[in-house]
Each structure stands twice: as structure tokens, then as C-alpha cells.
Design a protein around this motif. Sequence first.
Motif, PDB file in Angstrom:
ATOM      1  N   ALA A   1       0.832  -1.208   0.000  1.00  0.00           N
ATOM      2  CA  ALA A   1       0.000   0.000   0.000  1.00  0.00           C
ATOM      3  C   ALA A   1       0.864   1.254   0.000  1.00  0.00           C
ATOM      4  O   ALA A   1       0.575   2.222  -0.714  1.00  0.00           O
ATOM      5  N   ILE A   2       1.932   1.275   0.782  1.00  0.00           N
ATOM      6  CA  ILE A   2       2.846   2.426   0.825  1.00  0.00           C
ATOM      7  C   ILE A   2       3.515   2.601  -0.542  1.00  0.00           C
ATOM      8  O   ILE A   2       3.611   3.711  -1.069  1.00  0.00           O
ATOM      9  N   PHE A   3       3.952   1.487  -1.113  1.00  0.00           N
ATOM     10  CA  PHE A   3       4.621   1.517  -2.410  1.00  0.00           C
ATOM     11  C   PHE A   3       3.684   2.037  -3.496  1.00  0.00           C
ATOM     12  O   PHE A   3       4.032   2.945  -4.268  1.00  0.00           O
ATOM     13  N   VAL A   4       2.473   1.499  -3.575  1.00  0.00           N
ATOM     14  CA  VAL A   4       1.497   1.929  -4.576  1.00  0.00           C
ATOM     15  C   VAL A   4       1.089   3.381  -4.333  1.00  0.00           C
ATOM     16  O   VAL A   4       0.972   4.174  -5.269  1.00  0.00           O
ATOM     17  N   GLY A   5       0.880   3.780  -3.090  1.00  0.00           N
ATOM     18  CA  GLY A   5       0.514   5.164  -2.765  1.00  0.00           C
ATOM     19  C   GLY A   5       1.600   6.151  -3.173  1.00  0.00           C
ATOM     20  O   GLY A   5       1.315   7.226  -3.709  1.00  0.00           O
ATOM     21  N   GLY A   6       2.865   5.806  -2.941  1.00  0.00           N
ATOM     22  CA  GLY A   6       3.979   6.676  -3.337  1.00  0.00           C
ATOM     23  C   GLY A   6       4.032   6.878  -4.839  1.00  0.00           C
ATOM     24  O   GLY A   6       4.190   8.001  -5.332  1.00  0.00           O
ATOM     25  N   PHE A   7       3.888   5.774  -5.576  1.00  0.00           N
ATOM     26  CA  PHE A   7       3.881   5.894  -7.033  1.00  0.00           C
ATOM     27  C   PHE A   7       2.662   6.668  -7.529  1.00  0.00           C
ATOM     28  O   PHE A   7       2.746   7.410  -8.500  1.00  0.00           O
ATOM     29  N   ALA A   8       1.527   6.502  -6.873  1.00  0.00           N
ATOM     30  CA  ALA A   8       0.321   7.231  -7.275  1.00  0.00           C
ATOM     31  C   ALA A   8       0.527   8.735  -7.135  1.00  0.00           C
ATOM     32  O   ALA A   8       0.114   9.517  -7.993  1.00  0.00           O
ATOM     33  N   VAL A   9       1.182   9.158  -6.052  1.00  0.00           N
ATOM     34  CA  VAL A   9       1.458  10.590  -5.847  1.00  0.00           C
ATOM     35  C   VAL A   9       2.392  11.101  -6.950  1.00  0.00           C
ATOM     36  O   VAL A   9       2.155  12.160  -7.545  1.00  0.00           O
ATOM     37  N   VAL A  10       3.459  10.356  -7.249  1.00  0.00           N
ATOM     38  CA  VAL A  10       4.412  10.776  -8.281  1.00  0.00           C
ATOM     39  C   VAL A  10       3.719  10.866  -9.645  1.00  0.00           C
ATOM     40  O   VAL A  10       3.895  11.837 -10.387  1.00  0.00           O
ATOM     41  N   ILE A  11       2.904   9.879  -9.980  1.00  0.00           N
ATOM     42  CA  ILE A  11       2.208   9.882 -11.265  1.00  0.00           C
ATOM     43  C   ILE A  11       1.211  11.036 -11.333  1.00  0.00           C
ATOM     44  O   ILE A  11       1.103  11.719 -12.362  1.00  0.00           O
ATOM     45  N   ALA A  12       0.490  11.283 -10.255  1.00  0.00           N
ATOM     46  CA  ALA A  12      -0.482  12.391 -10.244  1.00  0.00           C
ATOM     47  C   ALA A  12       0.212  13.735 -10.453  1.00  0.00           C
ATOM     48  O   ALA A  12      -0.268  14.580 -11.221  1.00  0.00           O
ATOM     49  N   VAL A  13       1.340  13.939  -9.781  1.00  0.00           N
ATOM     50  CA  VAL A  13       2.077  15.197  -9.936  1.00  0.00           C
ATOM     51  C   VAL A  13       2.593  15.331 -11.375  1.00  0.00           C
ATOM     52  O   VAL A  13       2.478  16.393 -11.985  1.00  0.00           O
ATOM     53  N   ASN A  14       3.133  14.249 -11.934  1.00  0.00           N
ATOM     54  CA  ASN A  14       3.634  14.302 -13.311  1.00  0.00           C
ATOM     55  C   ASN A  14       2.523  14.590 -14.308  1.00  0.00           C
ATOM     56  O   ASN A  14       2.708  15.385 -15.236  1.00  0.00           O
ATOM     57  N   LEU A  15       1.371  13.957 -14.142  1.00  0.00           N
ATOM     58  CA  LEU A  15       0.255  14.216 -15.042  1.00  0.00           C
ATOM     59  C   LEU A  15      -0.233  15.659 -14.928  1.00  0.00           C
ATOM     60  O   LEU A  15      -0.542  16.300 -15.938  1.00  0.00           O
ATOM     61  N   THR A  16      -0.282  16.181 -13.713  1.00  0.00           N
ATOM     62  CA  THR A  16      -0.697  17.578 -13.510  1.00  0.00           C
ATOM     63  C   THR A  16       0.275  18.535 -14.184  1.00  0.00           C
ATOM     64  O   THR A  16      -0.138  19.459 -14.902  1.00  0.00           O
ATOM     65  N   MET A  17       1.560  18.321 -13.984  1.00  0.00           N
ATOM     66  CA  MET A  17       2.563  19.211 -14.576  1.00  0.00           C
ATOM     67  C   MET A  17       2.560  19.100 -16.111  1.00  0.00           C
ATOM     68  O   MET A  17       2.688  20.112 -16.803  1.00  0.00           O
ATOM     69  N   ALA A  18       2.412  17.893 -16.647  1.00  0.00           N
ATOM     70  CA  ALA A  18       2.376  17.719 -18.102  1.00  0.00           C
ATOM     71  C   ALA A  18       1.150  18.406 -18.695  1.00  0.00           C
ATOM     72  O   ALA A  18       1.239  19.056 -19.738  1.00  0.00           O
ATOM     73  N   THR A  19       0.011  18.287 -18.029  1.00  0.00           N
ATOM     74  CA  THR A  19      -1.203  18.940 -18.508  1.00  0.00           C
ATOM     75  C   THR A  19      -1.046  20.452 -18.505  1.00  0.00           C
ATOM     76  O   THR A  19      -1.399  21.130 -19.473  1.00  0.00           O
ATOM     77  N   MET A  20      -0.485  20.998 -17.435  1.00  0.00           N
ATOM     78  CA  MET A  20      -0.273  22.451 -17.365  1.00  0.00           C
ATOM     79  C   MET A  20       0.690  22.912 -18.456  1.00  0.00           C
ATOM     80  O   MET A  20       0.485  23.963 -19.065  1.00  0.00           O
ATOM     81  N   ALA A  21       1.736  22.135 -18.723  1.00  0.00           N
ATOM     82  CA  ALA A  21       2.710  22.509 -19.753  1.00  0.00           C
ATOM     83  C   ALA A  21       2.074  22.511 -21.138  1.00  0.00           C
ATOM     84  O   ALA A  21       2.278  23.433 -21.926  1.00  0.00           O
ATOM     85  N   VAL A  22       1.297  21.485 -21.440  1.00  0.00           N
ATOM     86  CA  VAL A  22       0.679  21.393 -22.767  1.00  0.00           C
ATOM     87  C   VAL A  22      -0.362  22.493 -22.969  1.00  0.00           C
ATOM     88  O   VAL A  22      -0.451  23.090 -24.036  1.00  0.00           O
ATOM     89  N   GLU A  23      -1.151  22.796 -21.940  1.00  0.00           N
ATOM     90  CA  GLU A  23      -2.192  23.813 -22.075  1.00  0.00           C
ATOM     91  C   GLU A  23      -1.628  25.217 -22.186  1.00  0.00           C
ATOM     92  O   GLU A  23      -2.253  26.092 -22.769  1.00  0.00           O
ATOM     93  N   SER A  24      -0.447  25.473 -21.633  1.00  0.00           N
ATOM     94  CA  SER A  24       0.111  26.830 -21.675  1.00  0.00           C
ATOM     95  C   SER A  24       1.033  27.043 -22.865  1.00  0.00           C
ATOM     96  O   SER A  24       1.444  28.163 -23.139  1.00  0.00           O
ATOM     97  N   PHE A  25       1.385  26.007 -23.600  1.00  0.00           N
ATOM     98  CA  PHE A  25       2.267  26.141 -24.758  1.00  0.00           C
ATOM     99  C   PHE A  25       1.458  26.619 -25.952  1.00  0.00           C
ATOM    100  O   PHE A  25       0.485  25.989 -26.340  1.00  0.00           O
ATOM    101  N   HIS A  26       1.823  27.749 -26.521  1.00  0.00           N
ATOM    102  CA  HIS A  26       1.044  28.330 -27.607  1.00  0.00           C
ATOM    103  C   HIS A  26       1.712  28.187 -28.975  1.00  0.00           C
ATOM    104  O   HIS A  26       1.311  28.840 -29.925  1.00  0.00           O
TER     105      HIS A  26
END
Length: 152
Positions: free
Chosen positions: A15-40
Motif C-alpha cells: 500500500a505504501i509503495f502503490v501510494g507513493g507511485f500514485a502521488v508521483v504519477i499524479a504530480v507528473n500528469l498535472t505538470m504535463a497537462t499544465m505545460a501542454v495547455e500553456s504552450f502556444h
Amino acid sequence: MMRQTSNLTGKHMAAIFVGGFAVVIAVNLTMATMAVESFHGTVVDNSYVASQHYNGWLKQAAASKALGWQAVPHRRASDGRVVVETIAVPAGASITGTAERPLGAREATPLTFSPAGKARWVSDQPLAPGRWQLRMAIRAEGKAWAGESALP
């Protein structure tokens, strides 16, 4: 009193292992989405071709600076039109410009300016609220000046 101890089991570690990876993946997806939406888009279509013009752009900038002309734009609060105050620009000059959004979706508005007296020029149309980057060109007496300025 007896103290109860809890054992760290394999299920807890999974559970700790899966939770840690879930946090990392969520942060990466958020940052990638913000980067793609702000690139003009690209700054230039072909960076190699742009690099071939770089020295010419530097020469043009030096020639503009040597003229001693200055242009200070600001947006009029009453109607949103751009007012350019000039210094040392000859009478009878013509001023054109393009206002572009510096962030987000690309939006460009071409502007022409009419003399308003006392070294002032007023745009032919208003700009929508928000931040703009204004690129100006002044032509007079066979000479050309180019510059850009931010409009908050």
C-alpha cells in the motif's frame, strides 16, 4: 497496561509503495497537462533559418537605436485604445504595430496609429483587457525604427 504493537506486513508495504507511485504519477500528469495547455506554439518555424537572420536582426536593432527615436505605449483606460508617446520622431511619421498575447492561446491584433498631437499617436481600434506584447514599427524620412513593449 499492555502496549499493543502493530506489525508492518507485506500488505502495508504494498500500500505504501502503490501510494507513493500514485502521488508521483499524479504530480507528473498535472505538470504535463499544465505545460501542454500553456504552450502556444513555436517561436520560429525553423530555428536554423532563424539563426541565419540573427546578425541582420542585431544590425537592424543597432540602426533603430542609433536613430534616437523612442516610443512609449500605454493603454487608455477610458476606451482601451493604445496611445504611443514618441520622442524625437519626425513629423509625418507612420506608426504600425501588432499586439500579441504573451501567454496562452495565440491572439494577434494588427494596429495602425493616427497622430493625436503633441508627439502622441492613438490606435485605430481598442485592445481587449489583459496582457499584451506590442511590436511597433515607425517609418519616417526613409528611415525605419522597430521596437517592442509590454502592455499590462
